[in-house]
Design a protein around this motif. Structure first.
Motif, PDB file in Angstrom:
ATOM      1  N   GLN A   1       0.828  -1.195   0.000  1.00 20.01           N
ATOM      2  CA  GLN A   1       0.000   0.000   0.000  1.00 20.01           C
ATOM      3  C   GLN A   1       0.873   1.260   0.000  1.00 20.01           C
ATOM      4  OE1 GLN A   1      -2.727   0.275   3.259  1.00 20.01           O
ATOM      5  NE2 GLN A   1      -3.933   1.833   2.262  1.00 20.01           N
ATOM      6  N   THR A   4       1.865   2.057  -3.452  1.00 18.69           N
ATOM      7  CA  THR A   4       0.755   2.655  -4.202  1.00 18.69           C
ATOM      8  C   THR A   4       0.621   4.128  -3.860  1.00 18.69           C
ATOM      9  OG1 THR A   4      -0.410   0.544  -4.218  1.00 18.69           O
ATOM     10  CG2 THR A   4      -1.724   2.507  -4.667  1.00 18.69           C
ATOM     11  N   LEU A   5       0.737   4.461  -2.580  1.00 23.05           N
ATOM     12  CA  LEU A   5       0.642   5.864  -2.168  1.00 23.05           C
ATOM     13  C   LEU A   5       1.776   6.697  -2.754  1.00 23.05           C
ATOM     14  CD1 LEU A   5      -0.493   5.576   1.554  1.00 23.05           C
ATOM     15  CD2 LEU A   5      -1.820   6.373  -0.401  1.00 23.05           C
ATOM     16  N   SER A   9       1.224   9.822  -5.153  1.00 23.08           N
ATOM     17  CA  SER A   9       1.830  11.116  -4.851  1.00 23.08           C
ATOM     18  C   SER A   9       2.647  11.630  -6.029  1.00 23.08           C
ATOM     19  CB  SER A   9       2.713  11.022  -3.608  1.00 23.08           C
ATOM     20  OG  SER A   9       1.934  10.755  -2.478  1.00 23.08           O
ATOM     21  N   ALA A  29      -1.007  12.294   1.301  1.00 19.91           N
ATOM     22  CA  ALA A  29      -0.799  10.841   1.354  1.00 19.91           C
ATOM     23  C   ALA A  29      -1.508  10.244   2.567  1.00 19.91           C
ATOM     24  CB  ALA A  29       0.692  10.531   1.380  1.00 19.91           C
ATOM     25  N   GLU A  30      -1.518  10.968   3.687  1.00 13.31           N
ATOM     26  CA  GLU A  30      -2.186  10.473   4.891  1.00 13.31           C
ATOM     27  C   GLU A  30      -3.695  10.351   4.651  1.00 13.31           C
ATOM     28  OE1 GLU A  30      -0.138  13.287   5.078  1.00 13.31           O
ATOM     29  OE2 GLU A  30       1.609  12.128   5.704  1.00 13.31           O
ATOM     30  N   LEU A  32      -5.208   9.983   1.777  1.00 12.49           N
ATOM     31  CA  LEU A  32      -5.431   8.889   0.835  1.00 12.49           C
ATOM     32  C   LEU A  32      -5.312   7.535   1.535  1.00 12.49           C
ATOM     33  CD1 LEU A  32      -3.550  10.115  -2.351  1.00 12.49           C
ATOM     34  CD2 LEU A  32      -6.005   9.798  -2.066  1.00 12.49           C
ATOM     35  N   SER A  33      -4.323   7.424   2.402  1.00 12.38           N
ATOM     36  CA  SER A  33      -4.125   6.172   3.123  1.00 12.38           C
ATOM     37  C   SER A  33      -5.351   5.842   3.970  1.00 12.38           C
ATOM     38  CB  SER A  33      -2.880   6.276   4.010  1.00 12.38           C
ATOM     39  OG  SER A  33      -2.711   5.102   4.739  1.00 12.38           O
TER      40      SER A  33
END
Length: 116
Positions: A1, A4-5, A9, A29-30, A32-33
């Protein structure tokens, strides 16, 4: 994962630079995670590259062209300044003063009565 992030980004940075969009307009990113964790692996669907290309085309050329047309049309309308435009823009003319309104009413009444 995490990989992917990182890819997301990088893609965000690429699109931001390509289309002159502030990077802050993209989620972090946070964020999205967190969203990916809520969705799980089964909620993410494949998007065909052709569809992505159509969206990119709309964002890079179709929408800016439409905005330019709207802006040009607005400028033409402002140059012509039809009375309806004043009302639309909230720049309507001030109502006549009470004495002017009374004088206007008297003229209309006299014209109707045939006294003019």
């Amino acid at each position: 994962q995490l990989q992917t992030l990182l890819l997301v980004s990088e893609e965000e940075a690429s699109k931001a630079q390509k289309h002159d969009i502030p990077l802050r307009d993209f989620p972090s990113a946070e964020q999205l995670s967190e969203q990916f964790q809520k969705l799980g692996d089964t909620s993410v669907q494949y998007v065909p590259p052709a569809l992505i290309q159509e969206v990119e085309s709309a964002l890079s050329s179709d929408i800016p062209a439409l905005l330019e047309r709207v802006s040009a049309e607005r400028e033409l309308m402002l140059q012509r300044e039809p009375p309806a435009l004043d009302a639309l823009l909230g720049r309507g003319t001030a109502p006549p003063a009470p004495s002017e309104a009374a004088a206007g009413s008297a003229k209309v009444k006299a014209a109707v009565d045939g006294e003019e």
